[in-house]
Write an enzyme that holds these catalytic residues in place. Sequence first.
Site, PDB file in Angstrom:
ATOM      1  N   TRP A 145       1.235  -1.216   0.008  1.00  0.00           N
ATOM      2  CA  TRP A 145       0.013  -0.057   0.218  1.00  0.00           C
ATOM      3  C   TRP A 145       0.667   1.542  -0.214  1.00  0.00           C
ATOM      4  CZ3 TRP A 145      -1.244   2.608   5.036  1.00  0.00           C
ATOM      5  CH2 TRP A 145      -0.639   2.304   5.448  1.00  0.00           C
ATOM      6  N   ASP A 146       2.212   1.165   0.130  1.00  0.00           N
ATOM      7  CA  ASP A 146       3.019   2.257  -0.070  1.00  0.00           C
ATOM      8  C   ASP A 146       2.336   2.803  -1.326  1.00  0.00           C
ATOM      9  OD1 ASP A 146       3.757  -0.010   2.023  1.00  0.00           O
ATOM     10  OD2 ASP A 146       5.951   0.586   1.869  1.00  0.00           O
ATOM     11  N   GLU A 196       0.603  -2.530  12.948  1.00  0.00           N
ATOM     12  CA  GLU A 196       0.896  -3.622  12.741  1.00  0.00           C
ATOM     13  C   GLU A 196       1.266  -4.479  13.851  1.00  0.00           C
ATOM     14  OE1 GLU A 196       3.457  -3.966   9.362  1.00  0.00           O
ATOM     15  OE2 GLU A 196       1.971  -3.435   7.856  1.00  0.00           O
ATOM     16  N   LYS A 203       2.638   0.934  16.189  1.00  0.00           N
ATOM     17  CA  LYS A 203       3.808   0.966  15.341  1.00  0.00           C
ATOM     18  C   LYS A 203       3.707   2.022  14.607  1.00  0.00           C
ATOM     19  CE  LYS A 203       6.338  -1.813  11.638  1.00  0.00           C
ATOM     20  NZ  LYS A 203       5.695  -3.356  10.529  1.00  0.00           N
ATOM     21  N   GLN A 204       3.173   2.765  13.982  1.00  0.00           N
ATOM     22  CA  GLN A 204       2.981   3.430  13.203  1.00  0.00           C
ATOM     23  C   GLN A 204       1.777   4.538  12.909  1.00  0.00           C
ATOM     24  OE1 GLN A 204       3.299   0.149   9.671  1.00  0.00           O
ATOM     25  NE2 GLN A 204       2.875   1.525   8.660  1.00  0.00           N
TER      26      GLN A 204
HETATM   27  C1  BGC Z   1       4.662  -1.537   7.489  1.00  0.00           C
HETATM   28  C2  BGC Z   1       3.853  -1.329   6.366  1.00  0.00           C
HETATM   29  C3  BGC Z   1       4.904  -1.711   5.132  1.00  0.00           C
HETATM   30  C4  BGC Z   1       5.655  -2.116   4.501  1.00  0.00           C
HETATM   31  C5  BGC Z   1       6.735  -2.265   3.248  1.00  0.00           C
HETATM   32  C6  BGC Z   1       6.139  -2.622   6.968  1.00  0.00           C
HETATM   33  O1  BGC Z   1       6.962  -2.912   7.584  1.00  0.00           O
HETATM   34  O2  BGC Z   1       4.744  -1.707   8.937  1.00  0.00           O
HETATM   35  O3  BGC Z   1       3.071  -0.945   6.927  1.00  0.00           O
HETATM   36  O4  BGC Z   1       3.900  -1.917   3.808  1.00  0.00           O
HETATM   37  O5  BGC Z   1       7.260  -2.332   6.084  1.00  0.00           O
HETATM   38  O6  BGC Z   1       6.810  -0.748   3.552  1.00  0.00           O
END
Ligand code: BGC
Length: 776
Positions: A347-348, A490, A603-604
Site C-alpha cells: 500500500w506504500d 501492525e 508501530k505507525q
Molecule cells: C510497514 C507496512 C509497509 C511495509 C513495507 C512495514 O514495516 O508496517 O505498513 O507497507 O513495511 O514498507
Amino acid sequence: MKFCVDTDKKNSWYIGTDNYDQFLLNKVESLMAQGNGYLGIRAVSEERQLDERRNMFVAGTFDEYPGEVTELPNLPDLINMEIVIDNQVLSLRDGRIEKYHKYLNLKNGELVRIFTWIINGKKVFFKFSRFVSMKDKHLIVSKVEISSDQDNLNIQIRSGIDGQQTNSATQHLMEGDKRLYEDRFIQLVEETQQSHIKFVFNVRHKVYVDNVLLNIRPYIKMGRRQIFGNYDLNLNRDQTFTLVKYSNVYTSLDQDIKTKELATQSIIKLKDNCKKSYRELLQTSTKVWNKEVWQKSFVEIDSEDIRPQTAINFARYQLAVNTPRDPRMNIGAKGITGEGYKGHTFWDTEIFMLPYYIFTMPNIARDLLTYRYLGLAGAHKKAQANNYRGAQFPWEAAIVEEGETAPLWGSADIVTGESMKIWSGFIEQHVTSDVVIAVMEYLNATGDQEFAEKMGYEMILDVAKFWSSRLEYDQDHDRYEITDVIGPDEYKEHADNNAFTNYTAQWCLQSGIKVYEFLLKEHPDIYEKLNTKMNLENEYPDWLERVNKIYLPRPNQDGIIPEDDKYLQREEIDVTRYQANNQVSDVFKDYNLAQINKMQVTKQADVLLLIYLFEDMFSDEIKADNWNYYEPRTTHDSSLSLSTHAILANDLGLSSAAYRFYEKACEIDLGVHIGKAAQGIHMAACGGIWNMTVEGFGGLRIENGQLRIEPALPKDWHGMEYQINWQESLVHVKVIPGQMIVAVSGPEIEFVSHKQIYRVPADSEITVEVSVKTEI
Ligand code: BGC
C-alpha cells in the site's frame, strides 16, 4: 538534520562521502543506487569488497525458487572490474587511500569515485564514473581512468559479465549461451528457473591512452555463468589510461524489441551506443532527467539550510530511479535498490507515493493504478479463496495477475523460539481501500474520464462488492463489524473493528453506491457492461442496507477514536526509549509480538493516518486530542509513520513538532543511522518527503474533490515554490512571507484557501494574502 552523506556546501544536487567507511558500506550502496525505473544497480565499488551487496535488478522480472517467495532475481554483475597494478590487486584495504571522494550527482544520476592509492611506493590515481541512461533504459555506461607518478606501470583489468550473483544464495538464473561477437562484444544469455523470463547481457569495452582509442582485442575468459575481457598494458607517468564499458540488458518482457531475436537485436543496439562517447551518452541522458523529472516535479525551497532542498531532490531522484514506466509493474517497497521486501509492492505506493505522481506526472500515476486494474484477476482469486466476493487486493503484490505474494513465515519469536506466522497476507485488508483512495484522488486531480470509464469505476465497484461481502452482521447491535484484521498499526494482530479499516471500508461502499447510481443514470451503456460482468444489481440493495450500519469507532468522551475494540483497555508502557532509539523495532528486544499485541504500543500512524486522509470528517479538537493520545504511544518503527505525523502536526499549528518530525523523516534514508537502508531505500519515505514538503508545508490538498492551497512554512524557510498538474492546467505556486502567488498555464482553475474560493483565469496569476498559523 544529520545526513549520512555530505552535501556539498552550496549544492543540493550532490550527496557524497569523503570517508571510505566499512560500517556504512551497505547504506551508501543503497543511497547512491542508480537506475531508470527499468533497471536498478546498487552503488557498489568496481573492485570487490568485504560484506558488500552487489545487486542489479530489472523491474517486474519475478521468479519463484521452489519453496520460496517470488522475488526479483539478482542479475549478473556488470559493474565489477578486477584491477591489478604491478601484480598488486586493487583493494582499499591494502596500501593507503588518500583524497577519497564518492559522490552521486542527483541531477543526472552520475556516480563518481575518486581516490589516490598509495601502494609499494607508488601513487596511483583512480577515477571511476558511471550512469544508467534515462534515454535508453537498457544502457549502462562506466568508465575508469588511471594514472600514476611512475613510468612503466603495468595495468591489468578483468571486466565483463559475472553471472555468479545470487539472492542471498538463491540462484534464479539458468545459464544459456556465452558468446563473443566480432572479437569485441561479449554476451551472456540466461533464463529464470520458474518464470522463464529470458535475459540478455552484452558488454563492449573501449580502451584509450590519452584519449586515443587503442585497437586492442581483449583476451576472453569464460567460466560458469561468467564471461570476461582481459586487458593488459603499460603506462608512463604522463599518460592516462581510460577504459569505457558499455553494457546493456534486455529481457523477454520488453516491448521495445523483437523478443524472438533478443540476442542479435540487443547487440545491434549496443553497437549503436558504442558509436558515442561516455560524455555524449551522459548528455542525452541528462536532458531526459531535466525534461521528464526535474521540470515536471519542480520544487524549490528558499532557506539558508540546503538540506531540505537536498532531501526533496533525493526523494525525487529515488522515485524516478525506482518507478517502472510499465503498467505491468509497480514500485517495490525498496524499489530496485536492494533485496529488501523482494521487490514486492505494498500500500506504500497508493498512500505514500501516488500523491507525488498524481500531481506531477499523472501519466505515471495512471500506469501505477492500471497495474492494480490488471491485478483484478489476482484480487478476485484472493477474495474467492477467503469466501468473499469482488476484489480483495493482495497485501504484497509482484507478478501482476498472481495476487497475494506475502510470505507466510517470518523470523523466530524471541520467547517461543518458533517461526512467527506473518498474518498480513491474510488479514491486513485495508490495502483494498487504499487502492480506491488513490483511484479517487487521481480522478479528482486529473478528471481522466477515459481512465474512469475503462478502469476506475470498475475497480471502485469491485471493491464495494468485496467490503459488502466482508462485513459481519452483529445481531445484538444491529450493525456490521469487521473483526480479526491488522490495521496500519501492525503491532495489533487479530484486532476487531480497527478504525482505519472500518472507516475506509464504509467510504469505499459509499463510493461504490455513488458510482453505481451515477452510471445507471448518466452512462447506462457502461452500467450495463459492468452489471453483466459483476452482477451489480444484486449487490446494490445490500450496499444500501449495510453502508450506514457499519460500526465506526467514534471519538469517546475524551475525543479519542479507539484504534480498535480493545486498544484503550490495553496495558500502557512508556515507549519514549523506543522512540529515542534510532534503530527500528527495538521493542522486540524486550517483548514478543504476542506481548506487544496486549499493549498500547503503536508501530505507525493508524488513527492519525485516518484523520489525515479524511481530514474533513474530524474537527480540529478531535485531531488534537488524538494526536496527543497516539503520538506518545507510537514507536515509529515503520518508515511510513513520520511523514504523516509531520503533516498532521503542521495542520494543527504545532510547527516546531512538525519540523522535528519532518527532519527525522528526511533522515530515514539520508540519516547517519544504518537502519534498514542497507537492504534498500524506503520508497514510501521518499514519497513522504514530497508529501511533507508540498502537501504539508506547501499546503496542497484535495478537499471534497476541490483543490485547496493553504501553505504554512517552517519558520526558517523564507519561501518555497512548487508546480503541480491540476485537471488540464499546470499550476505554479510561489509562497513568500504573507503571500502566495498562484500562476496557471492552461485553462482557468478554482481553488479554496481558508474557506475562500479563488479563481485563476486561464494563463494568468493571482496573489493571495496568507496568514501564518501559530503554535497552539
Ligand atoms: C510497514 C507496512 C509497509 C511495509 C513495507 C512495514 O514495516 O508496517 O505498513 O507497507 O513495511 O514498507
